[in-house]
Design a protein around this motif. Structure first.
Motif, PDB file in Angstrom:
ATOM      1  N   GLY A   1       0.716  -0.986   0.236  1.00 26.13           N
ATOM      2  CA  GLY A   1      -0.063  -0.150   0.066  1.00 26.13           C
ATOM      3  C   GLY A   1       0.795   0.769   0.186  1.00 26.13           C
ATOM      4  O   GLY A   1       0.090   2.101   0.185  1.00 26.13           O
ATOM      5  N   MET A   2       2.019   1.096   0.215  1.00 27.40           N
ATOM      6  CA  MET A   2       3.115   2.255   0.215  1.00 27.40           C
ATOM      7  C   MET A   2       4.172   2.343  -1.198  1.00 27.40           C
ATOM      8  O   MET A   2       5.358   2.131  -1.000  1.00 27.40           O
ATOM      9  N   GLY A   3       3.425   2.754  -2.316  1.00 26.42           N
ATOM     10  CA  GLY A   3       1.993   2.912  -2.815  1.00 26.42           C
ATOM     11  C   GLY A   3       2.156   1.429  -3.157  1.00 26.42           C
ATOM     12  O   GLY A   3       2.291   0.474  -2.947  1.00 26.42           O
ATOM     13  N   PRO A   4       0.598   1.586  -4.264  1.00 25.64           N
ATOM     14  CA  PRO A   4       0.024  -0.419  -3.932  1.00 25.64           C
ATOM     15  C   PRO A   4       0.789   0.193  -4.890  1.00 25.64           C
ATOM     16  O   PRO A   4       1.214  -1.467  -5.171  1.00 25.64           O
ATOM     17  N   ALA A   5       1.085   0.662  -5.769  1.00 26.97           N
ATOM     18  CA  ALA A   5       1.923  -0.079  -7.053  1.00 26.97           C
ATOM     19  C   ALA A   5       3.524  -0.326  -6.937  1.00 26.97           C
ATOM     20  O   ALA A   5       3.391  -1.496  -7.680  1.00 26.97           O
TER      21      ALA A   5
ATOM     22  N   TRP B   1      -1.186  -7.411   1.950  1.00 24.65           N
ATOM     23  CA  TRP B   1      -2.428  -6.395   2.512  1.00 24.65           C
ATOM     24  C   TRP B   1      -1.973  -5.262   1.819  1.00 24.65           C
ATOM     25  O   TRP B   1      -1.573  -4.611   1.785  1.00 24.65           O
ATOM     26  N   ASN B   2      -2.281  -4.226   0.314  1.00 20.50           N
ATOM     27  CA  ASN B   2      -2.231  -3.341  -0.434  1.00 20.50           C
ATOM     28  C   ASN B   2      -3.235  -2.647   0.094  1.00 20.50           C
ATOM     29  O   ASN B   2      -3.901  -2.302  -0.634  1.00 20.50           O
ATOM     30  N   HIS B   3      -3.172  -2.133   0.503  1.00 21.37           N
ATOM     31  CA  HIS B   3      -4.281  -0.599   1.233  1.00 21.37           C
ATOM     32  C   HIS B   3      -3.193   0.634   1.381  1.00 21.37           C
ATOM     33  O   HIS B   3      -2.332   0.799   2.197  1.00 21.37           O
ATOM     34  N   GLY B   4      -3.072   0.622   0.143  1.00 18.38           N
ATOM     35  CA  GLY B   4      -3.023   2.486  -0.052  1.00 18.38           C
ATOM     36  C   GLY B   4      -3.783   4.006   0.424  1.00 18.38           C
ATOM     37  O   GLY B   4      -3.420   4.680   1.127  1.00 18.38           O
ATOM     38  N   GLY B   5      -4.253   3.154   1.556  1.00 13.53           N
ATOM     39  CA  GLY B   5      -5.527   4.142   2.706  1.00 13.53           C
ATOM     40  C   GLY B   5      -4.497   4.392   3.688  1.00 13.53           C
ATOM     41  O   GLY B   5      -4.864   5.810   5.046  1.00 13.53           O
ATOM     42  N   ILE B   6      -3.571   3.997   3.444  1.00  9.67           N
ATOM     43  CA  ILE B   6      -2.626   4.171   5.064  1.00  9.67           C
ATOM     44  C   ILE B   6      -2.472   5.774   5.196  1.00  9.67           C
ATOM     45  O   ILE B   6      -1.640   6.685   3.684  1.00  9.67           O
ATOM     46  N   PRO B   7      -1.939   6.562   5.554  1.00 10.52           N
ATOM     47  CA  PRO B   7      -1.954   7.617   5.411  1.00 10.52           C
ATOM     48  C   PRO B   7      -0.624   7.874   5.495  1.00 10.52           C
ATOM     49  O   PRO B   7       0.502   7.218   5.912  1.00 10.52           O
ATOM     50  N   ASP B   8      -0.408   9.409   4.253  1.00  8.71           N
ATOM     51  CA  ASP B   8       0.857   9.681   3.467  1.00  8.71           C
ATOM     52  C   ASP B   8       2.063   9.788   4.404  1.00  8.71           C
ATOM     53  O   ASP B   8       2.402  10.107   5.961  1.00  8.71           O
TER      54      ASP B   8
ATOM     55  N   ALA C   1      -2.385   2.349  11.215  1.00  2.00           N
ATOM     56  CA  ALA C   1      -3.091   1.475   9.377  1.00  2.00           C
ATOM     57  C   ALA C   1      -2.292   0.684   9.172  1.00  2.00           C
ATOM     58  O   ALA C   1      -2.500  -0.204   8.619  1.00  2.00           O
TER      59      ALA C   1
END
Lengths: 237, 237
Positions: free
Chosen positions: B15-19, B46-53, B68
């Motif tokens: 997820g950090m980032g999803p790509a 667990w590929n969750h891009g919603g993790i805060p920046d 997150a």
């Protein structure tokens, strides 16, 4: 944390094969129009290639993959995914069994693909089905197309066994340059036999056709992409 | 089912980032020498891009991503993964916090990368660090290189802010053709400043450099690939 915790998560029951599950995730990325990480579809992917071979199971030559798939389903369920996608056509032979084990909707790649075909179909056209032995012998696509009276063309059993299956297994070995021309030629022969479109009814097939930039892709219903589009439509609707 | 159930599973905190998490999975596929699906490394991602920046958090401009990430860690833990990989360099600022929450080993991408550099390093050489503002300001790589007395070159803060960060965020928007030339030029400037090698210390960077086939890749320590190699070595050893 409100936004993060409230985002619905897509579950992906992968491993069939592992490369197809990664290709599917790449399609999700490429199809989502986002400006930052936080806008992507959150996903949990169970990508376990150890699931028993689906082809062997359908041919009664190996154990059923169902128990292994149920292990994956359980992982996705306990991770609270909202929807489930299975980027493997042949695995949809067990779709009903899997769906009976969970209240979470499992998208049906075969039904979704045929619904797309129905939208584009013009009377008199034939559709070519490029699929594995297992998917063909279980008539996954033939039955679904028959519901809409859409005629199809398929290869003879011997061609599938001697040409298509080795190419699909080559993709599983990451030998795309070897598999691509074979799968292109097999698609072309369905066109020669009267098909106006080709269903890429095995998620290994588009990986190889993209690797060789096959022009067949332009007249194909790419089942991986159709499943990805469905997930994107669901998430961003 | 014995083989299937006994296979160790790799957990990927993505997820950090999803790509970058998908790129990492592709590297695992490409690096594993397999003859069939069942030989691939089983993985749960667990590929969750919603993790805060992460960048905003390090700059005290946004909430911490730790809570997150711990949600993701919990998902991987309850899925009984054997090892965990995090395909994001900046996230390793929280590696110790994450590791304190689990008994499962979390591979340390920064330490692994510097260990690779030490193997190749010749006295007098300098290493260029191409990293985000967050990774540079937390001195993740600077401190690790200092342990081995390896000198490094980095860009000025202003260059990172005005050139590198927009390129990294462009990768997150899937604008690879835009990001590639910028990241190539920034790498080249580190070479011009005396660097013999470049650490691609942000997992978005190799995605863009590969997209433009940058020759910098030949003199790079690609952190995504180093982490993938570690996982492959662990699984197949």
């Amino acid at each position: 944390m409100t936004d993060f915790a409230e985002l619905p998560i897509l579950g992906i029951l992968g491993g069939m094969g592992p490369a197809a599950a990664v290709d599917f995730q790449q399609r999700l990325l490429d199809t989502s129009i986002v400006t930052r990480d936080q806008e992507h579809i959150p996903a949990i992917i169970w990508n376990h290639g150890g699931i028993p071979d689906r082809q062997l199971a359908i041919n009664h030559l190996g154990q059923s993959p169902l128990q292994a798939m149920l292990v994956g389903l359980k992982v996705l369920e306990q991770s609270h995914v909202a929807k489930i996608a299975i980027p493997c056509n042949t695995a949809h032979f067990w779709h009903r069994d899997l769906q009976q084990h969970t209240d979470i909707e499992i998208f049906h790649m075969v039904e979704l693909t045929v619904q797309q075909i129905v939208k584009h179909y013009k009377f008199g056209e034939k559709v070519g089905i490029l699929a594995t032995q297992g998917a063909l012998s279980t008539e996954l696509y033939q039955r679904e197309l028959a519901k809409y009276d859409i005629p199809y063309v398929i290869h003879a059993e011997q061609v599938i066994e001697q040409e298509l299956m080795p190419a699909v297994y080559a993709v599983k070995r990451n030998q795309l340059a070897e598999a691509g021309p074979i799968l292109h030629a097999l698609s072309q022969r369905l066109v020669d036999a009267g098909a106006s479109y080709i269903i890429l009814a095995c998620t290994e097939i588009p990986i190889a056709l993209h690797a060789v930039q096959s022009p067949i892709l332009k007249i194909s219903f790419d089942t991986t992409q159709i499943l990805a589009n469905t997930c994107v439509d669901w998430f961003y609707e």
